[in-house]
Structure formats: structure tokens, C-alpha cells
Design an enzyme around this catalytic site. Structure first.
Site, short mmCIF file in Angstrom:
data_model
loop_
_atom_site.label_atom_id
_atom_site.label_comp_id
_atom_site.label_asym_id
_atom_site.label_seq_id
_atom_site.Cartn_x
_atom_site.Cartn_y
_atom_site.Cartn_z
N ALA A 173 32.40 24.70 -78.80
CA ALA A 173 33.37 25.30 -79.71
C ALA A 173 34.50 24.28 -79.85
O ALA A 173 35.40 24.20 -79.01
CB ALA A 173 33.87 26.61 -79.15
N GLY A 184 43.30 26.21 -77.09
CA GLY A 184 41.90 26.23 -76.63
C GLY A 184 41.17 27.44 -77.16
O GLY A 184 41.65 28.12 -78.07
N ASN A 185 40.00 27.69 -76.63
CA ASN A 185 39.25 28.89 -77.01
C ASN A 185 38.44 29.37 -75.81
O ASN A 185 38.49 28.76 -74.74
CB ASN A 185 38.35 28.61 -78.22
N ARG A 186 37.70 30.44 -75.98
CA ARG A 186 37.10 31.12 -74.83
C ARG A 186 35.73 30.59 -74.42
O ARG A 186 35.08 31.14 -73.54
CB ARG A 186 36.99 32.62 -75.14
N SER A 187 35.28 29.52 -75.05
CA SER A 187 33.93 29.03 -74.71
C SER A 187 33.86 28.57 -73.25
O SER A 187 34.67 27.78 -72.79
CB SER A 187 33.55 27.87 -75.64
#
Ligand code: PMT
Length: 399
Positions: free
Chosen positions: A274, A208-211
Site C-alpha cells: 500500500a 502511513g496506512n494500515r497495511s
């Protein structure tokens, strides 16, 4: 922008009353004539002297005031807008029920000016069906609402119910008082994506990512406030206004699928999400055991949703992408704008403090395929959303 506008600022009794001081100051700075109306409860949290000093006239606190024989009709009839920040469950309930219990609720019933309420309360209260029903009823009567944010609440709890940022409240006031030209997106079908996709490795792990989805949600809220018919495809669990068509997704594939039919009919598409660039080729059916050693995970590229949308766009459709960069912001963003074949790219340097992922604030530069460049200085994400939609609106009005 608010020069000469008379704004009644109702402050009700919650811990967020201290933030109403900032709202008051910002409104006065913007040129408004601010009339503070304090409930009894609010004065347990913040003294009237503060509002006497910062407002445009001494605060009003009761129905029996020497300045006017009938203060509620006087204030209600002469206001250009009545703002309640924070609005407690009590005030919302009284207003929805048509009960005039104190000066503020009398003013709310006596006014014919636009009313903007900014609820703030503990999550359990915010989610209570009675509060939800009252708010729905008020909305159906044309009352405007700035939803609370999630975050830390009084007593250290975390959840939805925190008063919206004063900058967002003041921006909404400006918009409401700016008139028809700010309903410039009326009827426009706008699809916006938000949040980071999660690409599963096994049933419990993902890439995943931090969005957080905040920027995309701010664009959706701003577009809806300007009259657009908004579809928000998001990975975030954050709420959205009732008039927004909310589609929750998790993976890049689900996002692409959700956009397949919805994008076709859109006039404007904004990809603020994102989207993961890579995902595991295979998803393990069971949780990968530590005892099996470090697993090798083979990745494959996800489809480039934005480039695909641009390649299959219908005539007149405006497509906006984002670029999250950590170096060479403009050059990298300009290259993405060209490569993906889109109309606008909103570039943010996500390595700068307070910018990009997770923050309530952002700072962007908007590049157009026509060579246009617009810098949008550091501001709340709602203000950034407004600037982006201003560029979209200008582009739509071009022949
Ligand atoms: O959500 P927040 O916490 O509020 O943070 C906001 C944000 C930083 C996520 C937002 O401002 C932002 O920059 N969004 C785009 C993030 C991103 O994926 O950037 P990118 O440079 O990797 O991608 C370029 C564009 O292609 C983006 O519009 C992206 O949505 C799109 N894309 C990317 C990969 C892919 N497979 N498909 C895509 O459509």
C-alpha cells in the site's frame, strides 16, 4: 486432494498442541489417513482421546505399542509425509542432533518421506541462536518449515512464535504432496512488494496506512515454496524464509529506488504494497513543536511505481497490481487495471469484515487485461496467494 495419503501428525508439548486438533480434522476432511503421534509433553496440553476420536487410527504415544513390534520404522516407512505441529525447541533440537528420544523423534529419523515442521514457542526461545541454528541445519537437509506467526502468545505476551494457522499448515501439506506440478515457478524471478509506506512529516511523525505486509509476505512465501527466486521489498519487520531476498524500505521513494534495478530482471512483479499516494513536500528537520500552533503540511503526489514499472517493462514480463477499494470494487479495479497498463489486478474490498488490511484472511477478485475474471472466496492470505500465483502461472504458460 489428500485422498489415500498417509500422514504422521507428530504433536509435541506446547500450548499450541490444541491447534493440532484442528490440523488433524482438516487433514482427515481432505481425505488423508492421519496417524497421530503424541509426545509425553503434548498430553499435558491435550488428551489422547481427542486424537483417538479425530485421527484415522488411535494415537501412538510410545515405542512399546502392541499394534506393531517396531512402531517407529513401521510409521516412518509407510508415511507419505511426517508433519510436526507444533514442533517445540526440544523436538527441533533432538531432530537436528540425530537423537531418538521418544517415538516421534524415532519416526523422524526413520522416515524417508518429506518432513514438515511447524515450530511454535515463546519469542525468546524462537530467537535463540541454538534454535535458529537447528532450524537452519534441518532446512539444509531438506526439511520443510512453516514459520510461526506473530501475535499473542501464552501468558499474554506478544511476539513471533505462535503456531501458523491450521489452514496454512494444511495448504502446505497439500502442496508438498501434490508433486512436481506445484513447483511450477521453478527458476522464475519474482519481485513482490508488501506493507504500507511511511512518509515522514518530521523525525517522529509520518503519513502511513494500515497495511501489515501479511498479504505480500504470503505471496513471497508461496512463490518461494513453488520454486521461484523471490525478492521481497517490504516495509514490514516480519521475518521471511532464508531463501527469500529480503529488502526493507520505509518510504515510497525508497520502495521505488529498491525496485529500479530489481524489477528490470524480474519475470513477474507483484505490487501488494500500500504505497502512499501523497507525501509532505518538505520534511521538518526537527520535531514540530505543539507550541507553534497547528502546522500546515503541504502534500505532493508520490510517483506511481506500478504505472512506471508497466511503462518500462521488458517483453514477457508479467505485472500484477492490487486495488484496495471500499466501493464499486470491480469497476474501480478494472479502471486501475486499464489506467496502469498492467496484466492482472487483485481487487479487495477493504471495508468488508476480515478482508484486506491487517487480517490473516482476505477475499479478492482477480481481473485480467484479457477480460478474465476470477473470484477467490474468503480464505487465509496464503490460500489467496496461491490463487493469485495460479493465475500468474497460467498466464506464463500462454504463448
Ligand atoms: O498488508 P496487509 O495488511 O496484508 O493488507 C493487504 C492489502 C490490503 C494492503 C493488499 O491486499 C492491497 O490491497 N494492496 C494494495 C493497496 C493499495 O495501495 O491499493 P491502491 O488501490 O491504492 O493502489 C493500486 C496499486 O498501485 C497497488 O498495487 C499499489 O501498490 C500501486 N501504487 C499505488 C500508489 C503509488 N504511488 N504507487 C503504486 O505503485
Amino acid at each position: 486432494m489428500l485422498e489415500g495419503k498417509r500422514i504422521v501428525l507428530g504433536v509435541s508439548g506446547g500450548i499450541a498442541a490444541y491447534k493440532a486438533v484442528e490440523v488433524c480434522r482438516r487433514l482427515v476432511d481432505a481425505g488423508a489417513h492421519v496417524i497421530p503421534v503424541l509426545t509425553e509433553g503434548s498430553q499435558h496440553f491435550i488428551g489422547r482421546t481427542t486424537f483417538d476420536a479425530l485421527g484415522s487410527e488411535p494415537a501412538w504415544t510410545g515405542l512399546w505399542d502392541e499394534r506393531h513390534p517396531i512402531p517407529h520404522t513401521h510409521l516412518g516407512q509407510t508415511a507419505d509425509l511426517v508433519l510436526v505441529a507444533p514442533a517445540t525447541a526440544r523436538v527441533l533440537g533432538l531432530y537436528a542432533g540425530g537423537i531418538s528420544e521418544d517415538l516421534l523423534t524415532n519416526v523422524l529419523l526413520a522416515t524417508r518421506a518429506p518432513v514438515l515442521v511447524c515450530p511454535a514457542m515463546h519469542t525468546e526461545m524462537w530467537e535463540h541462536p541454538a534454535v535458529r541454528d537447528n532450524l537452519r541445519l534441518l532446512r539444509s537437509r531438506g526439511v520443510h518449515v512453516v514459520e510461526p506467526e506473530s501475535g499473542r502468545l501464552a501468558g499474554g505476551d506478544v511476539g513471533t512464535g505462535r503456531l501458523a494457522d491450521p489452514a496454512v499448515i494444511v495448504a502446505t501439506v497439500q502442496q508438498l504432496l501434490a508433486g512436481e506440478e506445484h513447483l511450477d515457478l521453478t527458476g522464475v524471478r519474482l519481485v513482490v512488494t508488501a506493507g504500507g509506506t511511511r512518509e515522514p512529516i518530521d523525525p517522529v511523525r509520518f503519513i502511513g496506512n494500515r497495511s501489515s505486509g501479511k498479504q505480500g509476505h504470503a505471496i513471497a512465501a508461496e512463490a518461494a515454496a513453488r520454486g521461484a527466486k523471490v525478492t521481497l521489498v517490504t516495509t514490514s519487520a516480519s521475518p521471511a524464509a532464508a531463501e527469500i531476498d529480503l529488502v526493507r524500505v520505509d518510504t515510497a521513494a525508497e520502495m521505488a529506488h529498491a525496485l529500479e534495478t530489481r524489477a528490470e530482471h524480474a519475470d513477474v512483479i507483484v505490487m501488494a504494497a500500500a504505497v502512499a499516494d501523497f507525501r509532505p513536500v518538505a520534511v521538518a528537520p526537527d520535531k514540530i513543536k505543539k507550541s507553534g500552533g497547528v502546522p500546515e503540511i503541504t502534500l505532493e503526489a508520490t510517483p506511481d511505481i506500478l504505472a512506471d514499472l508497466a511503462a518500462h517493462r521488458r517483453t514477457g514480463q508479467i505485472i500484477v497490481g492490487f486495488a484496495a477499494e471500499t466501493s464499486d470494487l470491480r469497476a474501480n479495479a478494472a479502471e486501475k487495471l486499464r489506467r496502469k497498463g498492467i496484466d492482472l489486478i487483485v481487487a479487495n474490498d477493504v471495508s468488508a469484515p476480515g478482508v484486506g488490511f491487517e487480517h490473516d484472511t482476505n477475499e479478492v477478485v482477480i481481473l485480467g487485461a484479457d477480460g478474465s475474471v476470477q473470484d477467490v472466496p474468503f480464505a487465509d492470505k496464503r490460500v489467496i496467494a496461491r490463487a493469485i500465483l495460479n493465475v500468474v502461472s497460467t498466464l506464463r504458460s500462454k504463448p
